[in-house]
Design a protein around this motif. Sequence first.
Motif, short mmCIF file in Angstrom:
data_model
loop_
_atom_site.label_atom_id
_atom_site.label_comp_id
_atom_site.label_asym_id
_atom_site.label_seq_id
_atom_site.Cartn_x
_atom_site.Cartn_y
_atom_site.Cartn_z
N ARG A 18 0.86 -1.18 0.00
CA ARG A 18 0.00 0.00 0.00
C ARG A 18 0.89 1.23 0.00
NH1 ARG A 18 -3.58 -1.21 5.04
NH2 ARG A 18 -2.04 -2.82 5.40
N TRP A 180 0.45 2.62 7.18
CA TRP A 180 -0.59 2.31 6.21
C TRP A 180 -1.96 2.83 6.66
CZ3 TRP A 180 2.97 0.75 3.16
CH2 TRP A 180 3.96 -0.13 3.57
N ARG A 183 -6.90 -0.55 3.92
CA ARG A 183 -7.02 -0.86 2.49
C ARG A 183 -8.36 -0.37 1.96
NH1 ARG A 183 -3.81 -2.26 -1.48
NH2 ARG A 183 -2.97 -4.14 -0.55
#
Length: 196
Positions: A18, A180, A183
């Motif tokens: 990512r 991150w 998602r």
Amino acid sequence: MSLVLDPAAQDLLFREARTANTFTDEPVTEEQVQAIYDLVKFGPTAFNQSPLRVVLVRSPEARERLVAHMAEGNQPKTAAAPLVAILAADNEFHEELPALLPHFPQAKDMFFSERPARESAAGLNAALQAAYFIVGVRAAGLAAGPMTGFDFAGVQKEFLDDDHTPLMIVNIGKPGEDAWFPRSPRLSYDEVVTTV
């Protein structure tokens, strides 16, 4: 039918990868960047034109100049990343075509004598190479933070020239703490692929 590439490599390059937002302070070496380029240079481009150009921002002075052109939300991570790369399209790529396409040297003048044709081709093909570059960063065990949130005209004036168009800026390094975001969803196969 399954993919030939090892599942761990699939995860490294795509499924688990990512955009990184934080990095450790471990440096990214010239050798690592050379290895990335030596891998991704083999990705295909039309007429093998290879228009991507990379400016590595390493000095504190250059970093400060770049950060000033970044969108506010991108400034802290660009200031802190171990390495930042400006990815640009070379609109005069055709000058290299006789060497890059030796079996068809006349392509330089036949297809790319006009600047608008070169700019269109350079933008598309350098964007392809930018994607290869991001995957190459991942293949090196590093994280990439590609961004288009910056003053394009300012970056061009500060770091490039009229023959080079900035495409994106990529922060590079080992991922740091809370690197991150969650998602985001992706479109399904059936939403993207049509058979005719």
